[in-house]
Structure formats: structure tokens, C-alpha cells
Enzyme design. Sequence first.
Site, PDB file in Angstrom:
ATOM      1  N   HIS A 104     -48.318  45.663 100.612  1.00 17.31           N
ATOM      2  CA  HIS A 104     -47.153  44.901 100.170  1.00 17.31           C
ATOM      3  C   HIS A 104     -46.004  45.815  99.753  1.00 17.31           C
ATOM      4  CE1 HIS A 104     -45.025  41.427  98.861  1.00 17.31           C
ATOM      5  NE2 HIS A 104     -45.038  41.747  97.578  1.00 17.31           N
ATOM      6  N   SER A 164     -40.343  41.340  98.117  1.00 16.35           N
ATOM      7  CA  SER A 164     -41.173  40.193  97.763  1.00 16.35           C
ATOM      8  C   SER A 164     -40.276  39.012  97.392  1.00 16.35           C
ATOM      9  CB  SER A 164     -42.149  40.573  96.646  1.00 16.35           C
ATOM     10  OG  SER A 164     -43.201  39.650  96.549  1.00 16.35           O
ATOM     11  N   ASP A 207     -50.235  43.883 104.763  1.00 13.66           N
ATOM     12  CA  ASP A 207     -49.832  43.138 103.578  1.00 13.66           C
ATOM     13  C   ASP A 207     -50.578  41.809 103.588  1.00 13.66           C
ATOM     14  OD1 ASP A 207     -48.620  41.822 101.503  1.00 13.66           O
ATOM     15  OD2 ASP A 207     -46.567  42.207 102.154  1.00 13.66           O
TER      16      ASP A 207
END
Length: 605
Positions: free
Chosen positions: A357, A210, A326
Site C-alpha cells: 500500500h 489512500s 496492495d
Amino acid sequence: MKKIVFIAILMSYTFIIAQEKVTPIFKDGEAQIVPEFEDESKWLRHDLWVETTFDSDGDGKLDRMHVSVTRPAQTETEGLKLPVVYESSPYYAGTAGNVPGLFWDVKHEIGAKEKPRTRVEVKRRGKRPIISNSQIKTWVPRGYIVVHSSSPGTGLSDGSPTVGGDNESLAPKAVIDWLNGRAKGYTSREGNETVTAFWSTGKVGMTGTSYNGTIPLAAATTGVDGLEAIIPVAPNTSYYHYYRSNGLVRSPGGYLGEDIDVLYDFIHSGKEENRPRNNRVVRDNEMANGMDRITGDYNDFWAGRDYLNDMKPMKAALLMSHGFNDWNVMPEHSYRIYKKASEMGLPTQIYYHQYGHGGPPPLKMMNRWFTKYLHRINNNVEKDAKAWIVRETDTPNEPTPYTEYPNPDAKSVQFHLVAGAPTAGKLTTDKELNNAKETLVDNYSFSAETLAKAPNTNHRLLYVTPTLKEDIHISGTASISIKAASSKEAVNLSVYLVSLPWNEGRKTKITDNIITKGWADLQNYKSLTKSKPLTKGKFYEMTFELQPDDQIIKKGQQIGLLIFSSDNKHTILPKPGTELTVDLSGTTLKIPIVGGKLAFEKATK
């Protein structure tokens, strides 16, 4: 004679000692766990501050980044030098959490001035100097040093968060420069006692998930020497693509009302005395004047936070990882960078799985990547398949290799729409004479899933293929060209591909009925940088892409095109009642199907 014997004994003893020195071990092109590196009690852990080339908090001094190091004892006792696995993050010192009022209130008309949101302050978590334990147990036993750093304006690092600004690229660059002896490191945040990375070979690999996956790409775009390889996992590669979609103000899934200034507040855990100035200069000036929640247009502010625009200096080998489901950091983020890096001739691979994710590549893939580019072991990893896709029956550790992504056998198939509202119309490859226009009424009370499952409703338009008699393999990026009119000057436009009938028993992301998603603002039909209010009732034509995907639609299912307006998981939520009318004769859908039109026709005859 005695002297010669003594020298011989000494040489033999020296040879034995040299043999006993511990070094990394490699087998089948992978770094192996070295027993002498496994004992955590013998690891050396220390922290320091690296001086950067910028002053982002405006205090008149170059910002220093807080860095922690974990390394085998042999790097101190035996003069062993090792490469570095490096992860940087704005999250290590804690975040604001889910504070009431942190997000923007999205219940208002599109383009209306919004109510102010709550500004928050983050209290730094923890007092220990060690920043993070991530990556350490994986890589230190395999003959690497692990380094962490807190990004600008977070934790014990100086500076200000900018959420994609230049300082967030230059900060990890400074750390890599220090690892190569080109920047200064200090034993304290304010002091002048220096420290060097005498134990580093200068070869650095970065990874993270991320935001932590964005930073490796940010560092790579500086072209810094020594950054040999990066493995970004679900990275945010463009903050415009994260918070906007084809001119539409759109939230990441699960964070309705989030925007770039919200993320700034969420991570700003640095010096409390610096925050008022940082807030005034960065959040309340640069971001407030650049983010433009009124029109959603692409501008210089967003262009400066799009790493695709900065890739020219990049030379690091790139292994990307992302999930096709995601809906936070969407799969286009990895694909656009993978595609550009491939065009640049960089060593590039991509790993896609069917979940949400996060989700790194298998350790074997990561190990081979770092072994090749950090230890310089010729394992021919660059000759492996370019793309690795976790198919529906695969485990994440055993993906299916493709020579490229999308699947090279995928061809774009064009579909036409046949009227059927308020039930379902047809999605067909035949261009039938169809001058129909169909209208839906916006109402955010209904989710996309509810609209897709409804037998009939005037809050969406739905067009479906015949029931598949054979499986269909979709691989790549679908797109829609739509001709539509609105009863207001602005309207949300949401488009999903779904698999029907809906299977209520599905519990995992890998078997979700949602194939892919896309959103757009019709006001940007001509330009992403300049929107224009719609003339009520006038038809506009716009083409845009949905998110990339790769999955099998099983026989017995139908592929459905779902068109609706406000998406209660992603968009602004205006008062229900806006009418969106679609001219079917001017609307087409393109889906990338392995085997092309012939494969689709075979599956539906």
C-alpha cells in the site's frame, strides 16, 4: 538634458530591480529548487476557512472547510503568483486508533445478522491551527504554494464525514474555487472577515495517498475549473470495491471486519456537539440501511460512492500510482479509473510497483506532470510512455516504460483443470476430456499460504502448470469461469494464483509467491445487484476477474490455481464444514501472458 539622463537612470534602476525578482526555474522540463524559496524561516504560513455550497451537519449554515497555506515570502513582497499543490485528508486531526470492538465480528454464518459493534468517538489531536506539513518541503522550494484542508466533519472543518458522499467531492471543489476567486474564504470559522488567494495563479494540482489519494479524484469528478492535474496514490475509487467483491462481503487486507461505518467512526474528529446528529443521520441511517452486510449486493448506496460513475465532467490530467501487492486498496482501484480516463481522451499515465500500500511515482515523474499542467512549461510529458512498471529488477525510481498497460503483447491464455485432489491437479492449455467433480471442505483456520504449501489437504483444490523451463511474463487481469455447488445456501469463494514451490526465504513483497487474488459470492452468479440463496447441491456458473498484475514468473516455478472457501485475511468466517464442489468440465481460467499461448507452450515443453 539633465531630465533625460535622470529618466534613463531611473529606467535602468527599475530594470535591475525587475531582474532581481525571484521566479521559478525550469530545466529539462522540471521545476528546479530555487535558493530564495528554500529558507523555511521566510515561508508564510496561515490558516483560514473556505465556505462550501452544502450543509452536511444540518446546523442551518453552509459548512466551512479548514484550510492551511504555505507559500514563499515573495508572493507577499514581490507580488509573485504561483500555482498550488493541494492535499486534503480526513486524517490530519487524528483517528480513533485500534479501539477494541471497533470492527465487525466476522465469525458467523454468511448472511446472518451480526452482533452490534462498538461505536467510538475520536478526540481531535493537537491544538495548532496548521493542518499538515506534507508536500511542503518538496514543492515550495520548487516554486509552488502548498495548500491543505481537512475534509468534512474532521479536525476544524464543519460538516459530517460521509465516506465517499457528495460533500467529500464538493469540499475540495470549494477550496479550488476559492483559489480561483469564485468562493469565499474567512479568517475564522464563525466570523465574517474575508480573505482572498491573491497569490494564486488559479492552477491547482492535487495528490495524496489512500484516502488522501481518493479526494483528488473526487474533486476532479466535479469538473471544477482550475484543477489541472491530479496524482492519486493508491486511491480508493469505489467503496463497494473496497468492502465487497463480486457480491461477497470482503474486508481490506489487515482490517478484518472493517466496513464503511467503521471508517466513518475512525475519522470523525470534527465538532463534538455535531457528532450525535451526524451519527444518527449518516452512520445509523444512511450507512446502516445502505451498506447491506447481509447480501453484499451492489445498490444505489454503493453506486453513489463509486467515482467511475461520476467521471463524465472530469478534465484534469491524471497520473495514477499503485502497488500490485496492495491487498488493502487493491490495484483494480487505479486501473479502472486509468482505463476510463484514457477512453475519455484525458492525458493519462499509470505507475505500478511491486510492493504494497502506498508508494508515489518517482519525484521526476510527478515534477514533470505538475510542471506541464500547472506551470504550463511545454515538456512533452504527455508524449512519455503511458505506463511505467517497476519490474522485479528495477528500482522504484527507474521503472520500465510500456506503451500501454497491460503490456500490449499480452494475450489471454485459457487453461483447463484436471483432477488431482487432495494433492494437486493439472492446469493445462489442452482441453482434455474431464468430467470430474472435486470437493473441498471450508475451514478458515488455514490461511491461503498454508493451503498453497500443503502437500495434500481436503480444505482446498489446487491445479498447477508444468514446471516452467523459461520465464513467463503475466501482464493484465486474469479471470475465472467456475461451475460450483455448495452444501449450504451461501458459501465464500476465494481464488488465488500462486507461484510454486513456496520460497520460505522471501522477505519482501516484491518476491511474494502470491501472484493475484479474487473473491466472489456464488449467490450473485446472475447479477451483482440481486443475489439469490443457493439450492444445496445445485451447480452454478459464474465468471469474475482477479486483481490486475504484472510480473515475471521465473523458470523452475509452477503457476498454481488455488480454490478455497473462507479467507481468514479477508472474508466472513463461518463455522467450518461447508462443502464446495467444483465441476472441472465447466471451469476455466484465463491468464494474460506476454506472447500468448505460444510463449506459455514454449516455456513448458
